[in-house]
Design a protein around this motif. Structure first.
Motif, short mmCIF file in Angstrom:
data_model
loop_
_atom_site.label_atom_id
_atom_site.label_comp_id
_atom_site.label_asym_id
_atom_site.label_seq_id
_atom_site.Cartn_x
_atom_site.Cartn_y
_atom_site.Cartn_z
N ARG A 28 5.14 -9.84 5.09
CA ARG A 28 3.88 -10.22 4.41
C ARG A 28 3.39 -9.11 3.49
O ARG A 28 2.86 -9.37 2.41
CB ARG A 28 2.83 -10.54 5.46
CG ARG A 28 1.44 -10.77 4.91
CD ARG A 28 0.45 -11.08 6.02
NE ARG A 28 0.50 -12.48 6.38
CZ ARG A 28 0.39 -12.94 7.62
NH1 ARG A 28 0.23 -12.09 8.62
NH2 ARG A 28 0.41 -14.24 7.86
N ALA A 29 3.53 -7.88 3.91
CA ALA A 29 3.06 -6.73 3.13
C ALA A 29 3.81 -5.50 3.58
O ALA A 29 4.41 -5.46 4.66
CB ALA A 29 1.56 -6.53 3.31
N LEU A 30 3.77 -4.49 2.72
CA LEU A 30 4.52 -3.25 2.97
C LEU A 30 3.57 -2.07 2.91
O LEU A 30 2.71 -1.98 2.02
CB LEU A 30 5.61 -3.11 1.91
CG LEU A 30 6.71 -2.06 2.14
CD1 LEU A 30 7.48 -2.35 3.42
CD2 LEU A 30 7.66 -2.04 0.94
N LEU A 31 3.71 -1.15 3.88
CA LEU A 31 2.97 0.11 3.87
C LEU A 31 3.99 1.23 3.73
O LEU A 31 4.87 1.39 4.58
CB LEU A 31 2.19 0.28 5.17
CG LEU A 31 1.53 1.66 5.38
CD1 LEU A 31 0.46 1.92 4.33
CD2 LEU A 31 0.93 1.78 6.78
N TYR A 32 3.88 1.98 2.63
CA TYR A 32 4.86 3.04 2.36
C TYR A 32 4.17 4.40 2.36
O TYR A 32 3.15 4.60 1.71
CB TYR A 32 5.54 2.80 1.01
CG TYR A 32 6.42 3.94 0.58
CD1 TYR A 32 7.51 4.33 1.36
CD2 TYR A 32 6.18 4.65 -0.59
CE1 TYR A 32 8.32 5.39 0.99
CE2 TYR A 32 6.99 5.70 -0.99
CZ TYR A 32 8.05 6.08 -0.18
OH TYR A 32 8.86 7.12 -0.55
N MET A 33 4.76 5.34 3.13
CA MET A 33 4.30 6.72 3.11
C MET A 33 5.44 7.58 2.61
O MET A 33 6.52 7.62 3.21
CB MET A 33 3.88 7.19 4.52
CG MET A 33 2.58 6.59 5.00
SD MET A 33 2.00 7.34 6.56
CE MET A 33 1.62 9.02 6.02
N ILE A 84 0.88 -1.17 0.00
CA ILE A 84 0.00 0.00 0.00
C ILE A 84 0.91 1.21 0.00
O ILE A 84 1.75 1.38 0.90
CB ILE A 84 -0.91 0.03 1.24
CG1 ILE A 84 -1.84 -1.19 1.26
CG2 ILE A 84 -1.70 1.32 1.31
CD1 ILE A 84 -2.95 -1.16 0.24
N ILE A 85 0.77 2.08 -1.01
CA ILE A 85 1.71 3.18 -1.21
C ILE A 85 0.95 4.49 -1.15
O ILE A 85 0.03 4.73 -1.95
CB ILE A 85 2.43 3.03 -2.56
CG1 ILE A 85 3.19 1.69 -2.61
CG2 ILE A 85 3.36 4.19 -2.83
CD1 ILE A 85 3.58 1.25 -4.01
N ILE A 86 1.30 5.33 -0.19
CA ILE A 86 0.65 6.64 -0.02
C ILE A 86 1.55 7.68 -0.66
O ILE A 86 2.69 7.90 -0.22
CB ILE A 86 0.41 6.94 1.47
CG1 ILE A 86 -0.48 5.84 2.09
CG2 ILE A 86 -0.24 8.30 1.64
CD1 ILE A 86 -0.66 5.97 3.59
N ASP A 87 1.02 8.33 -1.70
CA ASP A 87 1.82 9.22 -2.54
C ASP A 87 1.23 10.63 -2.52
O ASP A 87 0.34 10.95 -3.31
CB ASP A 87 1.84 8.67 -3.97
CG ASP A 87 2.70 9.51 -4.91
OD1 ASP A 87 3.50 10.32 -4.40
OD2 ASP A 87 2.56 9.35 -6.12
N PRO A 88 1.71 11.50 -1.63
CA PRO A 88 1.11 12.83 -1.53
C PRO A 88 1.53 13.80 -2.64
O PRO A 88 0.86 14.80 -2.87
CB PRO A 88 1.58 13.33 -0.16
CG PRO A 88 2.86 12.60 0.08
CD PRO A 88 2.72 11.27 -0.58
N LYS A 89 2.64 13.52 -3.35
CA LYS A 89 3.15 14.49 -4.34
C LYS A 89 3.05 14.01 -5.77
O LYS A 89 3.18 14.80 -6.70
CB LYS A 89 4.61 14.81 -4.03
CG LYS A 89 4.83 15.51 -2.69
CD LYS A 89 6.28 15.82 -2.45
CE LYS A 89 7.12 14.55 -2.33
NZ LYS A 89 8.54 14.83 -2.03
N GLY A 90 2.85 12.72 -6.00
CA GLY A 90 2.74 12.21 -7.36
C GLY A 90 4.00 11.56 -7.87
O GLY A 90 4.03 11.11 -9.02
N ASP A 91 5.08 11.49 -7.03
CA ASP A 91 6.34 10.88 -7.49
C ASP A 91 6.21 9.37 -7.68
O ASP A 91 6.84 8.79 -8.57
CB ASP A 91 7.46 11.15 -6.47
CG ASP A 91 7.89 12.61 -6.50
OD1 ASP A 91 7.82 13.21 -7.58
OD2 ASP A 91 8.26 13.14 -5.44
N LEU A 92 5.42 8.72 -6.83
CA LEU A 92 5.38 7.26 -6.83
C LEU A 92 4.55 6.69 -7.98
O LEU A 92 4.51 5.47 -8.17
CB LEU A 92 4.85 6.75 -5.50
CG LEU A 92 5.88 6.64 -4.36
CD1 LEU A 92 7.02 5.74 -4.78
CD2 LEU A 92 6.41 8.00 -3.95
#
Length: 851
Positions: free
Chosen positions: A324-329, A64-72
Motif C-alpha cells: 500500500r505504501a513504502l517507508l524508506y530510511m 515517505i522518504i527519510i533523507d539524512p544526507k541529501g542523496d534522495l
C-alpha cells in the motif's frame, strides 16, 4: 517482464562475476515483509534504492522518504527529453574546475551518458515520462523554510485511535515521543521508568490522549508547571516532582519555543501522513524529508515523530496483502542500535513486526552494518548486500544474518558471495525465493547528481511544481481539520520567583474573532504565591451576550465553549466613623480593569464596576474552559503589591461621605439621613428650644397676668354683688319714698324721716361701690391687655429667632482613616467569554457583565 513487478537489474554469474542478460524482477508484495540495503560508500547502494523507489512510483505506490544526507533529492531530477540544458543546472560547478571543461560540455556528456545507460538497460523515454507523471514529488525541510516546512511543534495531536483498544500501542508512542522531546533539549539516555521528567510528561500526554484531546507544546509546557492531576502514583505531584524542579523542566522545554532557531519548527504543514502519501485527488506522492541541515538531536526528534505518525496512520488502515505504501530510511545507523534504546527504536520495531498486515513496507538502508540490531531485523524478508569496506564489517554482517535468519542462510555460501561483490553488484536474499542471487542494479532513470545542498532545495521543488498542499486528505477521504496557527504557539514566558505565566499583549475584549480549538490554553496559567485569583460568573445568557455586544443574534449561533481572559479586580470596604457628626457608615469601592498598562499604571476612576455583587465570586472555572495568557503586571508579585497599595491610596483619597450639621441647634446627620429628614430634625429641635425659652422668659408675665386675672375675676364678682346690693337699695329707697308720701297725706303708718334718709344714703353708697368696681375692672383689663401684648411680642421675637436657626445647615466631608480601609478583593479576575460559532465564523462574546 511483468508490468506489476519492479525491474531492479540483471542477474550476475557468481562464477564469473559478470552480468548476464537475465532481468531481475521483484514482486512489490515482497516488500510488505520489508527490505534492508547495506553497502559501503561507492557500492551503488543509493542507486539501487533510487531504482526501487522509481519502480514504486511507476506502480502508483506512495512513499515517505527519510533523507539524512541529501542523496534522495535526486528523485526529482527526471528528464525524459534527456536535454543537456536540463542536466546543466544540477551539475556541481566544481566539475568545471576539475575537468577543465565548460559546463555546457559537462552537461552534454552527462545527458549522453544517461541516454546510453538507459538504452543499454532497455529503458525507453516513454518510461521516463511515465515516471515523471506517475507521482507528485516534494521535498520537506523540517526546521527550515528552504523546502516545504513541517510544523512538528504546532500540534502533538491525539492519534485517531480508540484508547481502550489501543492502550499499549499509544503508550508506546507516548514513550517514544517524550523520549525524543527530552532528547531534543539535551536529556539523553532517559530511562522511562526512573526519569521523573519522562514520567510526568508521559502522564500529561496520557491524560489528554486517553480523553481524545489534542495537546500542543505550549499546553505541555504550562501543564508541566501545573499538572492536570493531583497525584503521580501513590504520591502527590509536589512530593514526587516538586514545583521548583518542574519549573526548571518547563524552562528547558520552553527554550524550544523561545529560541529564534526553532521558529520554522512551528511553521508549515503538519505531519498528516495521509496527505503526504496522497494528493486530494488520490494521486500518489513521494514525500522526501531532507534532514542534512539538522543536528543529531533534531534528527532523532523529527524521525521519531514521523515514524510515530506513520505508525498511527498505518493502524487506521484496513488489512492488505498488497504493498500500500513504502517507508524508506536512507540511513538507519543510530536509529536501530543493538543495545541502546533511542526513541526511534520503538516505532521501528513495532512496524517491522506488524506493518505487513497493513500493506506498509519498510525499506531500510545503512553503510554501517556493525551497529544495527539484527534481531530486530529478523522479520525482514529481503536483504540487498553490497560491497563492504572491511572484513570486520563482513563478519559482523554474517553473524547478524545468521542469527536473524535462524541459520537459514549458509554462512560459507553467503561469505563467498559477499567477497565477490563489486560496484553496483549486490547479494539479494529474498525469503520468498529459494536461494540468494547476485544482481547488478539497473541504470537509474533519475539523474544522480549527488547530494544537494539546502540552497538548492527551492529550485528542486520549483522544478516539479511542489508547494504546500491546499487541503490535506484525511483517512477515508475526509479533509483534515485545520491545524493551530503559528500565532497560537508563541513562546511561553515562564515565571521567575514572581512571574509564572505565558505572556502576550493584553487586550480589552468585548467581541473578537477566536478559534475555539487554538485560542487560549486548557491549562490555567500559574500565578505566583500571594496573587489571588477569582472566577467571575457567567451571568449572561447567549441573547444577553449579543445585546451587551450590540450585535444581532443569528439564528444558528451556538456556544462552542468558554474562554477566560484575565482582568484586574480590586474591591475595598471602607468604614467611615465620626461620632461627633453621628456618622457610622460602610461603603464599597470596586474597579474591574480589563486592559492594563504593562508599566502597572492604572487610573482607577476610569474603571468603575457597577455589575452584580461580587461577595460570592466563584473559586473554580467552568469545566473544559480555556484560558487566555496573562500579561504583566498581573503575573508579577511586586507589581501587584504596588498596584494594591496604589488602589488603597486611591480609595483613601476618594472615599468620603457628606454629613449635615446645624451646630447652633446641635443637630447632625450622616449620609443615611435624607435632607428632608434632617430638616425635620432641625425643625423639631428648634421648636423644642423655642418652647423652652418662651416658657422661661414669659413666666413672670404669665404670673402677672394670672394675678391680674385673679383680681379681675374677684373684682367682677364684687361688682356683681355691689350691683345686686345697689338694686336692692334702690328698691328699698323707692318704697320708703312712697311710704313717706302716704304718711304726709295721712295715709298709712307714719315713718320717721331719718330712717328714710338712711336708706337713701345706703343706696347711694352702693352705687358708689358699683362705680368703683367698674373703674377697677376697667383698669385691670387695661393692665391685662398690656401684659398679653408684652407676652405675645416676646413670644414672636423668640419664635423668629429659633425659626431662623433651622436653615443654618452646613455640609461636612467625612474621610476614612487608612486603618478603616479593608481591601477584601484584589487579584486576577478570570472573566468568561463565550466562544460562539455562527456558520463559518467563530467569535467571542462577554459572558459576564452588569445585569
Amino acid at each position: 517482464m511483468t508490468d506489476s513487478n519492479f525491474y531492479l537489474g540483471r542477474l550476475v554469474d557468481a562464477k564469473t562475476a559478470k552480468p548476464t542478460n537475465t532481468r531481475v524482477e521483484y514482486d512489490p508484495a515482497d516488500l510488505t515483509t520489508h527490505a534492508v540495503v547495506t553497502g559501503m560508500t561507492g557500492s551503488g547502494k543509493t542507486g539501487l534504492c533510487v531504482a526501487l523507489l522509481e519502480e514504486a512510483a511507476l506502480q502508483n505506490v506512495p512513499a515517505i522518504i527519510i533523507d539524512p544526507k541529501g542523496d534522495l533529492t535526486n528523485l526529482l531530477l527526471h528528464f525524459p527529453d534527456l536535454l543537456p540544458s536540463d542536466f546543466q543546472p544540477w551539475i556541481d560547478p566544481e566539475m568545471e574546475r576539475r575537468t577543465g571543461k565548460s559546463m555546457e560540455e559537462i552537461a552534454k556528456e552527462a545527458a549522453n551518458s544517461w541516454r546510453t545507460g538507459l538504452k543499454e538497460w532497455g529503458i525507453e523515454p516513454a518510461r521516463l515520462r511515465a515516471l515523471q507523471n506517475a507521482a507528485r514529488f516534494a521535498i520537506y525541510t523540517p526546521g527550515s523554510d528552504s523546502g516545504i516546512p513541517v510544523s512538528v511543534l504546532s500540534s502533538l495531536a491525539a492519534p485517531d485511535l480508540d484508547w481502550e483498544s489501543n492502550r499499549e500501542v499509544l503508550r508506546e508512542r507516548i514513550s517514544s515521543t517524550v523520549t525524543a522531546l527530552l532528547g531534543l533539549v539535551g536529556m539523553n539516555d532517559i530511562d522511562p521508568i526512573r526519569s521523573r521528567e519522562h514520567i510526568l510528561l508521559s502522564n500529561i500526554f496520557e491524560f489528554h490522549w486517553s480523553a481524545g484531546n489534542d495537546l500542543d507544546l505550549t499546553e505541555l509546557i504550562l501543564q508541566t508547571q501545573t499538572p492536570p492531576f493531583p497525584n503521580l502514583g501513590a504520591f502527590p505531584v509536589d512530593t514526587f516532582f516538586p514545583a521548583k524542579d518542574r519549573m526548571e523542566l518547563a524552562m528547558v522545554l520552553n527554550n524550544i519555543l523561545a529560541a529564534p532557531a526553532f521558529e520554522t519548527w512551528r511553521e508549515g504543514e503538519t505531519l498528516d501522513v495521509q496527505s503526504m502519501l496522497f494528493m486530494p485527488d488520490g494521486t500518489p506522492r513521494h514525500s522526501i524529508f531532507y534532514l542534512a541541515h539538522l543536528s543529531d538531536g533534531e534528527r532523532m526528534f523529527f524521525v521519531t515523530l514521523l515514524l510515530s505518525a506513520v505508525e498511527t496512520w498505518m493502524r487506521t488502515q484496513k488489512g492488505s496483502t498488497a504493498l500500500r505504501a513504502l517507508l524508506y530510511m536512507d540511513e538507519i545507523y543510530g536509529y536501530l542500535p543493538p543495545t541502546a534504546v533511542p526513541p526511534s527504536k520503538g516505532p521501528l520495531l513495532r512496524m517491522l513486526k506488524q506493518a505487513r498486515a497493513f500493506g506498509l513496507g519498510l525499506l531500510l538502508a545503512t553503510q554501517n552494518p556493525v551497529d544495527i540490531d539484527y534481531k530486530a531485523l529478523s522479520n525482514t524478508g529481503t536483504w540487498f548486500i553490497g560491497k563492504l569496506q572491511t572484513e570486520r564489517d563482513k563478519n559482523r554482517l554474517l553473524d547478524g544474518l545468521e542469527s536473524a535468519a535462524g541459520g537459514g542462510i549458509p554462512r560459507a555460501q553467503m561469505d563467498k558471495l559477499i567477497s565477490s561483490l563489486g560496484k553496483r553488484i549486490f547479494v539479494m536474499h529474498n525469503v520468498h525465493e529459494k536461494m540468494p542471487v547476485l544482481i547488478q542494479s539497473r541504470w537509474a532513470m533519475n539523474f544522480l547528481a549527488g547530494p544537494m545542498t539546502r540552497a538548492q532545495i527551492p529550485d528542486l521543488n520549483r522544478l516539479v511544481g511542489a508547494g504546500k498542499t491546499s487541503a490535506p486528505v484525511a483517512a477515508e477521504g475526509k479533509v483534515s481539520p485545520p491545524q493551530p496557527s503559528v500565532e497560537a504557539l508563541q513562546p511561553v514566558v515562564l515565571p521567575s520567583a514572581s512571574q509564572p505565566a505565558n505572556v502576550q499583549p493584553a487586550v480589552n475584549r468585548q467581541s473578537q474573532t477566536a478559534n475555539p480549538k487554538t485560542d487560549g490554553s486548557l491549562t490555567k496559567p500559574t500565578l505566583p504565591a500571594g496573587i489571588r485569583e477569582y472566577f467571575l460568573p457567567q451571568n449572561y445568557s447567549l441573547p444577553e451576550a449579543f445585546r451587551s455586544a450590540q450585535r444581532a443574534m443569528p439564528s444558528q449561533a451556538m456556544i462552542q465553549g468558554v474562554v477566560y481572559r484575565p482582568s484586574l479586580l480590586a474591591a475595598a470596604q471602607v468604614r467611615l466613623l465620626d461620632r461627633k457628626y453621628g456618622v457610622d457608615s460602610e461603603i464599597t469601592k470596586t474597579a474591574l480593569v480589563d486592559s492594563l498598562d504593562r508599566r502597572g499604571i492604572v487610573r482607577w476612576e476610569e474603571f468603575p464596576y457597577a455589575g452584580p455583587a461580587l461577595d460570592k465570586v466563584e473559586t473554580t472555572a467552568v469545566s473544559g474552559a480555556r484560558f487566555g495568557t496573562i500579561d504583566a503586571p498581573l503575573n508579577d508579585s511586586k507589581s501587584m503589591t504596588a498596584l494594591q497599595k496604589d488602589f488603597t491610596d486611591w480609595v483613601f483619597r476618594n472615599a468620603e461621605v457628606t454629613a449635615r450639621a446645624n451646630t447652633k441647634l446641635k443637630v447632625f446627620g450622616g449620609p443615611d439621613v435624607s435632607q428632608a429628614e434632617f430638616m425635620k430634625a432641625c425643625s423639631d429641635a428648634a421648636r423644642d428650644a423655642r418652647d423652652t425659652e418662651i416658657a422661661k422668659k414669659t413666666a413672670v408675665i404669665e404670673k402677672k397676668i394670672n394675678t391680674l386675672e385673679d383680681k379681675l375675676a374677684g373684682e367682677e364678682r364684687e361688682l356683681r354683688e355691689d350691683r345686686s346690693d345697689l338694686n336692692n337699695r334702690n328698691l328699698e329707697s323707692g318704697a320708703n319714698l312712697l311710704e313717706l308720701g302716704a304718711s304726709v297725706l295721712g295715709f298709712g303708718r307714719k315713718k320717721s324721716v331719718s330712717t328714710q334718709f338712711t336708706k337713701h344714703r345706703l343706696a347711694q353708697n352702693a352705687k358708689a361701690e358699683v362705680e368703683e368696681s367698674e373703674d377697677t375692672i376697667a383698669q385691670y383689663k387695661k393692665d391685662l391687655s398690656a401684659l398679653v401684648r408684652e407676652r405675645d411680642d416676646l413670644t414672636t421675637e423668640i419664635n423668629n429667632q429659633w425659626s431662623s436657626l433651622v436653615n443654618e445647615i452646613s455640609e461636612v466631608s467625612i474621610k476614612p482613616k487608612k486603618t478603616d480601609i479593608y481591601v477584601n478583593l484584589f487579584g486576577v479576575a478570570w472573566k468568561p467569554y463565550y466562544l460562539v460559532q455562527s456558520g463559518a465564523d467563530t467569535f467571542e462574546l462577554p459572558a459576564f457583565g452588569a445585569e
